[in-house]
Scaffold this motif. Structure first.
Motif, mmCIF file in Angstrom:
data_model
loop_
_atom_site.group_PDB
_atom_site.id
_atom_site.type_symbol
_atom_site.label_atom_id
_atom_site.label_comp_id
_atom_site.label_asym_id
_atom_site.label_seq_id
_atom_site.Cartn_x
_atom_site.Cartn_y
_atom_site.Cartn_z
ATOM 1 N N LYS A 188 7.644 3.948 9.493
ATOM 2 C CA LYS A 188 7.646 4.245 8.060
ATOM 3 C C LYS A 188 8.907 3.616 7.465
ATOM 4 N N PRO A 189 8.793 2.398 6.891
ATOM 5 C CA PRO A 189 9.972 1.784 6.279
ATOM 6 C C PRO A 189 10.286 2.402 4.931
ATOM 7 N N ALA A 190 11.520 2.213 4.464
ATOM 8 C CA ALA A 190 11.898 2.664 3.129
ATOM 9 C C ALA A 190 11.041 1.955 2.089
ATOM 10 N N GLU A 191 10.679 2.682 1.062
ATOM 11 C CA GLU A 191 9.817 2.110 0.039
ATOM 12 C C GLU A 191 10.481 0.981 -0.738
ATOM 13 N N THR A 193 3.362 2.406 4.954
ATOM 14 C CA THR A 193 4.336 2.226 3.889
ATOM 15 C C THR A 193 4.099 3.250 2.798
ATOM 16 N N GLY A 194 5.139 3.531 2.021
ATOM 17 C CA GLY A 194 5.025 4.497 0.941
ATOM 18 C C GLY A 194 6.333 5.219 0.712
ATOM 19 N N GLY A 195 6.288 6.225 -0.130
ATOM 20 C CA GLY A 195 7.482 6.948 -0.525
ATOM 21 C C GLY A 195 7.810 8.114 0.388
ATOM 22 N N ALA A 233 0.838 -1.190 0.000
ATOM 23 C CA ALA A 233 0.000 0.000 0.000
ATOM 24 C C ALA A 233 0.875 1.243 0.000
ATOM 25 N N ASP A 234 0.616 2.143 -0.925
ATOM 26 C CA ASP A 234 1.411 3.369 -1.068
ATOM 27 C C ASP A 234 0.674 4.499 -0.369
ATOM 28 N N GLY A 235 1.006 4.700 0.901
ATOM 29 C CA GLY A 235 0.280 5.650 1.721
ATOM 30 C C GLY A 235 0.568 7.100 1.380
#
Length: 481
Positions: A176-179, A206-208, A36-38
């Motif tokens: 927030k982990p690295a994408e 998760t996301g950029g 999922a790209d939050g």
């Protein structure tokens, strides 16, 4: 193929926009997962969940002993699922199996056990004051909601370094982990829920980069802990200055290794080689600048190049692999750009210097690269490369070596190689670095602090020092008159 969602409160959910991104195996370039790209809305929801959990009886009323048991249970679950999670880390990040299985997984579990013990040891004190009839007490309080932003080089371990002390001290957290490497962090959050940690205490978005920016800017986030590049760390400080939230930063490094004229050259070659190429050089504490006494330089270079050429380069899943892939095509191109700059600026390329081909051509593999006659003002001597590039820099006397080793804006790690006991004690205090090693690899232990000075960051992780990063001290005056 693994598909993951965001953890917000007690629910695994898709991003508010429905957006997804892909993560790939750096050894093959193949897509292995969709996450999922939050975005900002998801950060807002996660902060609300973490804030509610911080104020809730479900978390605040838990005894220190019970909180410690939860962290201990996370450690047990990591060990029970070690093979699966290590394989996931190797698949997503590219770590050689001997790293993910024998270092990353055991260290993550060890960190949770270490801080499980601290949950019952957050002691205060009584201070003598000169005001008559007053009792002054001081005790530690959790800061609140912690935004924990982790890098792609050691996703699981660095998430553990941040999350365990944050929870031990009673905070709630948003990971927030690295994408590039989200999978092991999501799995860690699953284990936290399985261990009985209440809903909303651990959240994952998760996301950029936009997710990280939203966390740093959010007024409901009380603490940011970030590991990553110096440039991003500086931007975090500028943003966090608006509401003066607490910030901890573990940033870049350009570790100098001083090889004295009396050093055991064979030991120094192997120690420096593995200290430089650990996780393919993708470590902020990697040894990168080798200051070798001129009388030993030729021997050191020839043995270093021969040993580098002999190392097995390949997929992390291969038990024989020592040097795995770089994390992405973009990063490989960045490393190659540094190598080209070294050649253009006059450094002598001894071995390596190109992408690996043949059966490895589809992965992000780069040959271990050794330069000699590297000058202090060359780009490869000054910038953090974060790859398998080693620069040998001859020197004539120790004062010169120390001055050149310290001529950097970074200050994370230094290393000294000598058989002289006096030098082993006298040189470390002269090295401007948060940690100095003598005759060994860059080791990390939960009981010893890790962090840097200068552009290598603020604060310390691990050890008792990390407790200070996640607590505030409150004074209470009681009128006894």
């Amino acid at each position: 193929m693994r598909t993951t969602q965001l953890l917000i409160g007690d629910q695994w959910v898709d991003a508010a926009t429905g957006a997804t991104s892909e993560t790939m195996n750096p050894a093959t370039g193949e897509v292995i997962g969709q996450f999922a790209d939050g975005g900002k809305a998801d950060v807002d929801a996660a902060v609300d969940a973490a804030s509610d959990a911080f104020e809730s009886d479900a978390w605040r009323s838990i005894s220190p002993d019970a909180r410690g048991k939860m962290l201990w249970r996370v450690a047990e679950l990591l060990e029970e699922n070690a093979e699966e999670i290590a394989a996931l880390e190797t698949l997503d990040q590219g770590q050689p199996a001997f790293v993910s299985r024998n270092i990353s997984l055991p260290l993550a579990a060890q960190v949770f056990r270490y801080y499980a013990g601290f949950a019952t040891k957050l002691e205060g004190k009584i201070s003598p004051v000169s005001i008559p009839h007053q009792l002054s007490l001081q005790h530690r309080e959790p800061i609140g909601v912690a935004g924990l932003i982790t890098p792609w080089n050691f996703p699981l371990d660095i998430a553990a370094w941040k999350l365990a002390p944050a929870l031990a001290t009673g905070n709630t957290a948003i990971l927030k982990p690295a994408e590039q490497t989200p999978l092991s962090t999501v799995r860690l959050a699953e284990l936290c829920r399985e261990a009985g940690i209440p809903a909303g205490v651990v959240n994952v978005v998760t996301g950029g980069p936009e997710v990280g920016k939203a966390l740093v800017a959010h007024p409901g986030v009380d603490k940011i802990s970030f590991t990553g590049s110096t440039a991003v760390g500086q931007e975090i400080v500028r943003t966090a200055a608006v509401d003066l939230k607490r910030v901890g930063l573990e940033l870049g490094g350009k570790a100098a290794s001083i090889i004295c004229d009396d050093a055991d050259i064979d030991a120094a070659v192997m120690g420096n080689l593995h200290g430089a190429l650990f996780n393919t050089g993708q470590a902020c504490g990697a040894f990168t600048r080798f200051f070798v006494h001129r009388s030993r330089a030729d021997e050191f270079v020839s043995k270093l190049a021969a040993a580098a050429n002999a190392l097995k380069v390949g997929p992390g899943q291969d038990p024989a692999t020592v040097v795995g892939p770089l994390v992405s095509e973009d990063h490989l191109n960045r490393v190659d750009g540094f190598v080209k700059s070294g050649i253009e600026q006059g450094a002598q390329l001894v071995t390596g210097g190109s992408r690996a081909g043949g059966a490895l051509k589809n992965g992000f593999f780069y040959k271990p690269t050794v330069f000699t006659e590297v000058k202090d003002d060359m780009t490869i001597a000054r910038e953090e490369i974060f790859g398998p590039v080693l620069s040998v820099m001859p020197y004539d006397d120790l004062d010169e070596a120390v001055a050149r080793a310290n001529s950097t804006s970074y200050g994370l790690v230094g290393v000294i190689w000598t058989q002289d006991l006096q030098l082993a004690h006298k040189l470390p205090p002269r090295i401007k670095a948060g940690t100095v090693f003598v005759n060994q690899l860059p080791l990390i232990d939960p009981g010893s602090p890790w962090g840097g000075i200068g552009l290598s960051g603020w604060g310390r992780e691990l050890g008792s020092y990390s407790i200070d990063e996640y607590t505030e001290t409150r004074s209470v005056f009681i009128n006894l008159g």
